[in-house]
Motif scaffolding. Sequence first.
Motif, PDB file in Angstrom:
ATOM      1  N   ALA A   8       0.806  -1.226   0.000  1.00  0.00           N
ATOM      2  CA  ALA A   8       0.000   0.000   0.000  1.00  0.00           C
ATOM      3  C   ALA A   8       0.838   1.275   0.000  1.00  0.00           C
ATOM      4  O   ALA A   8       0.551   2.203  -0.772  1.00  0.00           O
ATOM      5  CB  ALA A   8      -0.978  -0.013   1.170  1.00  0.00           C
ATOM      6  N   PRO A   9       1.888   1.396   0.825  1.00  0.00           N
ATOM      7  CA  PRO A   9       2.682   2.634   0.793  1.00  0.00           C
ATOM      8  C   PRO A   9       3.319   2.898  -0.569  1.00  0.00           C
ATOM      9  O   PRO A   9       3.421   4.054  -1.000  1.00  0.00           O
ATOM     10  CB  PRO A   9       3.748   2.394   1.868  1.00  0.00           C
ATOM     11  N   HIS A  10       3.738   1.846  -1.264  1.00  0.00           N
ATOM     12  CA  HIS A  10       4.372   2.003  -2.571  1.00  0.00           C
ATOM     13  C   HIS A  10       3.337   2.369  -3.636  1.00  0.00           C
ATOM     14  O   HIS A  10       3.614   3.205  -4.512  1.00  0.00           O
ATOM     15  CB  HIS A  10       5.098   0.725  -2.954  1.00  0.00           C
ATOM     16  N   LEU A  11       2.155   1.766  -3.567  1.00  0.00           N
ATOM     17  CA  LEU A  11       1.086   2.120  -4.501  1.00  0.00           C
ATOM     18  C   LEU A  11       0.636   3.561  -4.269  1.00  0.00           C
ATOM     19  O   LEU A  11       0.400   4.316  -5.217  1.00  0.00           O
ATOM     20  CB  LEU A  11      -0.095   1.154  -4.342  1.00  0.00           C
ATOM     21  N   ARG A  12       0.547   3.934  -3.010  1.00  0.00           N
ATOM     22  CA  ARG A  12       0.155   5.307  -2.654  1.00  0.00           C
ATOM     23  C   ARG A  12       1.178   6.306  -3.180  1.00  0.00           C
ATOM     24  O   ARG A  12       0.817   7.358  -3.725  1.00  0.00           O
ATOM     25  CB  ARG A  12       0.014   5.412  -1.144  1.00  0.00           C
ATOM     26  N   ALA A  13       2.445   5.972  -3.053  1.00  0.00           N
ATOM     27  CA  ALA A  13       3.511   6.864  -3.521  1.00  0.00           C
ATOM     28  C   ALA A  13       3.481   7.023  -5.033  1.00  0.00           C
ATOM     29  O   ALA A  13       3.926   8.055  -5.562  1.00  0.00           O
ATOM     30  CB  ALA A  13       4.868   6.323  -3.078  1.00  0.00           C
ATOM     31  N   ALA A  14       2.959   6.030  -5.730  1.00  0.00           N
ATOM     32  CA  ALA A  14       2.861   6.088  -7.188  1.00  0.00           C
ATOM     33  C   ALA A  14       1.607   6.824  -7.646  1.00  0.00           C
ATOM     34  O   ALA A  14       1.346   6.917  -8.844  1.00  0.00           O
ATOM     35  CB  ALA A  14       2.880   4.675  -7.764  1.00  0.00           C
ATOM     36  N   GLY A  15       0.824   7.319  -6.686  1.00  0.00           N
ATOM     37  CA  GLY A  15      -0.410   8.023  -7.030  1.00  0.00           C
ATOM     38  C   GLY A  15      -1.609   7.127  -7.146  1.00  0.00           C
ATOM     39  O   GLY A  15      -2.658   7.526  -7.664  1.00  0.00           O
ATOM     40  N   GLY A  16      -1.486   5.924  -6.645  1.00  0.00           N
ATOM     41  CA  GLY A  16      -2.575   4.954  -6.717  1.00  0.00           C
ATOM     42  C   GLY A  16      -2.139   3.726  -7.491  1.00  0.00           C
ATOM     43  O   GLY A  16      -1.010   3.644  -7.984  1.00  0.00           O
ATOM     44  N   GLY A  17      -3.007   2.750  -7.588  1.00  0.00           N
ATOM     45  CA  GLY A  17      -2.660   1.530  -8.302  1.00  0.00           C
ATOM     46  C   GLY A  17      -3.767   0.503  -8.177  1.00  0.00           C
ATOM     47  O   GLY A  17      -4.884   0.824  -7.749  1.00  0.00           O
ATOM     48  N   SER A  18      -3.447  -0.711  -8.540  1.00  0.00           N
ATOM     49  CA  SER A  18      -4.446  -1.775  -8.559  1.00  0.00           C
ATOM     50  C   SER A  18      -3.886  -3.029  -7.923  1.00  0.00           C
ATOM     51  O   SER A  18      -2.738  -3.421  -8.183  1.00  0.00           O
ATOM     52  CB  SER A  18      -4.873  -2.078  -9.997  1.00  0.00           C
ATOM     53  N   ALA A  19      -4.686  -3.671  -7.077  1.00  0.00           N
ATOM     54  CA  ALA A  19      -4.326  -4.946  -6.465  1.00  0.00           C
ATOM     55  C   ALA A  19      -5.377  -5.983  -6.857  1.00  0.00           C
ATOM     56  O   ALA A  19      -6.583  -5.700  -6.805  1.00  0.00           O
ATOM     57  CB  ALA A  19      -4.261  -4.822  -4.950  1.00  0.00           C
ATOM     58  N   VAL A  20      -4.914  -7.154  -7.246  1.00  0.00           N
ATOM     59  CA  VAL A  20      -5.813  -8.243  -7.621  1.00  0.00           C
ATOM     60  C   VAL A  20      -5.504  -9.446  -6.742  1.00  0.00           C
ATOM     61  O   VAL A  20      -4.358  -9.886  -6.661  1.00  0.00           O
ATOM     62  CB  VAL A  20      -5.667  -8.622  -9.102  1.00  0.00           C
ATOM     63  N   ILE A  21      -6.529  -9.952  -6.084  1.00  0.00           N
ATOM     64  CA  ILE A  21      -6.408 -11.143  -5.247  1.00  0.00           C
ATOM     65  C   ILE A  21      -7.040 -12.316  -5.988  1.00  0.00           C
ATOM     66  O   ILE A  21      -8.223 -12.263  -6.343  1.00  0.00           O
ATOM     67  CB  ILE A  21      -7.109 -10.945  -3.892  1.00  0.00           C
ATOM     68  N   VAL A  22      -6.254 -13.351  -6.240  1.00  0.00           N
ATOM     69  CA  VAL A  22      -6.783 -14.529  -6.927  1.00  0.00           C
ATOM     70  C   VAL A  22      -7.426 -15.439  -5.889  1.00  0.00           C
ATOM     71  O   VAL A  22      -6.730 -16.077  -5.091  1.00  0.00           O
ATOM     72  CB  VAL A  22      -5.680 -15.267  -7.703  1.00  0.00           C
ATOM     73  N   ALA A  23      -8.742 -15.464  -5.899  1.00  0.00           N
ATOM     74  CA  ALA A  23      -9.511 -16.303  -4.980  1.00  0.00           C
ATOM     75  C   ALA A  23      -9.903 -17.589  -5.715  1.00  0.00           C
ATOM     76  O   ALA A  23      -9.070 -18.202  -6.389  1.00  0.00           O
ATOM     77  CB  ALA A  23     -10.719 -15.540  -4.456  1.00  0.00           C
ATOM     78  N   SER A  24     -11.161 -17.995  -5.624  1.00  0.00           N
ATOM     79  CA  SER A  24     -11.609 -19.224  -6.275  1.00  0.00           C
ATOM     80  C   SER A  24     -13.125 -19.302  -6.182  1.00  0.00           C
ATOM     81  O   SER A  24     -13.731 -18.752  -5.256  1.00  0.00           O
ATOM     82  CB  SER A  24     -10.993 -20.447  -5.584  1.00  0.00           C
ATOM     83  N   ILE A  25     -13.736 -20.015  -7.129  1.00  0.00           N
ATOM     84  CA  ILE A  25     -15.171 -20.248  -6.994  1.00  0.00           C
ATOM     85  C   ILE A  25     -15.464 -21.087  -5.749  1.00  0.00           C
ATOM     86  O   ILE A  25     -16.596 -21.088  -5.260  1.00  0.00           O
ATOM     87  CB  ILE A  25     -15.772 -20.915  -8.248  1.00  0.00           C
ATOM     88  N   SER A  26     -14.463 -21.765  -5.216  1.00  0.00           N
ATOM     89  CA  SER A  26     -14.643 -22.505  -3.966  1.00  0.00           C
ATOM     90  C   SER A  26     -14.941 -21.575  -2.804  1.00  0.00           C
ATOM     91  O   SER A  26     -15.391 -22.027  -1.747  1.00  0.00           O
ATOM     92  CB  SER A  26     -13.394 -23.328  -3.641  1.00  0.00           C
ATOM     93  N   GLY A  27     -14.710 -20.265  -2.986  1.00  0.00           N
ATOM     94  CA  GLY A  27     -15.009 -19.298  -1.940  1.00  0.00           C
ATOM     95  C   GLY A  27     -16.490 -19.054  -1.741  1.00  0.00           C
ATOM     96  O   GLY A  27     -16.878 -18.480  -0.722  1.00  0.00           O
ATOM     97  N   TRP A  28     -17.327 -19.473  -2.694  1.00  0.00           N
ATOM     98  CA  TRP A  28     -18.775 -19.324  -2.483  1.00  0.00           C
ATOM     99  C   TRP A  28     -19.593 -20.482  -3.059  1.00  0.00           C
ATOM    100  O   TRP A  28     -20.809 -20.544  -2.869  1.00  0.00           O
ATOM    101  CB  TRP A  28     -19.276 -17.989  -3.039  1.00  0.00           C
ATOM    102  N   LYS A  29     -18.925 -21.438  -3.699  1.00  0.00           N
ATOM    103  CA  LYS A  29     -19.605 -22.641  -4.172  1.00  0.00           C
ATOM    104  C   LYS A  29     -19.023 -23.811  -3.380  1.00  0.00           C
ATOM    105  O   LYS A  29     -17.882 -24.222  -3.618  1.00  0.00           O
ATOM    106  CB  LYS A  29     -19.382 -22.833  -5.671  1.00  0.00           C
ATOM    107  N   PRO A  30     -19.749 -24.348  -2.422  1.00  0.00           N
ATOM    108  CA  PRO A  30     -19.183 -25.295  -1.453  1.00  0.00           C
ATOM    109  C   PRO A  30     -18.643 -26.585  -2.067  1.00  0.00           C
ATOM    110  O   PRO A  30     -19.185 -27.114  -3.037  1.00  0.00           O
ATOM    111  CB  PRO A  30     -20.372 -25.608  -0.530  1.00  0.00           C
ATOM    112  N   GLY A  31     -17.569 -27.051  -1.472  1.00  0.00           N
ATOM    113  CA  GLY A  31     -16.964 -28.324  -1.845  1.00  0.00           C
ATOM    114  C   GLY A  31     -15.797 -28.581  -0.919  1.00  0.00           C
ATOM    115  O   GLY A  31     -15.294 -27.667  -0.276  1.00  0.00           O
ATOM    116  N   PRO A  32     -15.340 -29.818  -0.819  1.00  0.00           N
ATOM    117  CA  PRO A  32     -14.190 -30.121   0.039  1.00  0.00           C
ATOM    118  C   PRO A  32     -12.935 -29.447  -0.523  1.00  0.00           C
ATOM    119  O   PRO A  32     -12.840 -29.263  -1.734  1.00  0.00           O
ATOM    120  CB  PRO A  32     -14.071 -31.638  -0.046  1.00  0.00           C
ATOM    121  N   GLN A  33     -11.939 -29.099   0.287  1.00  0.00           N
ATOM    122  CA  GLN A  33     -11.962 -29.137   1.741  1.00  0.00           C
ATOM    123  C   GLN A  33     -12.432 -27.780   2.293  1.00  0.00           C
ATOM    124  O   GLN A  33     -12.181 -26.737   1.685  1.00  0.00           O
ATOM    125  CB  GLN A  33     -10.560 -29.422   2.270  1.00  0.00           C
TER     126      GLN A  33
END
Length: 268
Positions: free
Chosen positions: A137-162
């Motif tokens: 965040a401090p480095h993105l802020r120093a650049a005047g802003g930016g973008s962060a992408v978190i790679v999650a998964s459909i497993s985060g809302w479509k249930p399945g093991p584990q």
Amino acid sequence: MDESADQTLSGWRLQGRRVLVTGGSRGLGEAIVKRLVAEGCTLAVCARGVGQLQQLAERIEQRGRTPVFTRALDVAAPELLEDFVGDAAARLGGLDGVVACAGGASGRGLEGASAQDWMRTWELNAGHAARLLAASAPHLRAAGGGSAVIVASISGWKPGPQAQYGAAKAAQIHLAASLARELGADDIRVNAVSPGSMLIPGKRWDRMRQEDPGAYAAFTREVPSGELVRPEEVAAVVTFLLSDQASGISGANIPVDRAQNSPTPQGY
């Protein structure tokens, strides 16, 4: 690297953007790195495998691209990730974007998963993403802003093991929504991308396709098109979110799953 990586594919004006990618040496992470290289980004990449990182950097440099700053580390290890972020920002001259792609799961079902399995899975996914954004965040802020992408998964809302994996991925999705509001005043956008089951050479679904074609065919019926999503398709969405063309998108969770139903052969 593929010949297609020698072309700027989208015109999303990412030339010269400084981007850090975790878990970028193979699978989806490698596809993201290839796409960002094709778009003209300058990259810092970390992963656990020293050899795979070296091979990735060599392939990029052989194509005449800007050298990639790499480091082998475990994103769940205390301070190693934070140190890498600081060193990457110094080497690249700042950061314009970050991608939390590293992840994974430890343990089996509920009764076969230890407290350590839950903790390890959490740190590999939600914990690592949170610490990456806090350090960046401090480095993105120093650049005047930016973008962060978190790679999650459909497993985060479509249930399945584990359960420990799905819970950690659900936390990542919430993390993106929460941090988008917290960091938005500094023009830092945060989004989650949730891939469906991907066909990656040598990985779970590719092994199933080769070892048990019948089971694989049955599983692909969870996807209306009958084809699992490709890593390159997910990488294209990640790249878009890093670009100014996605300037109005923050706090979103974007599925890239070809409308897949269950994330596992066990179904809901």
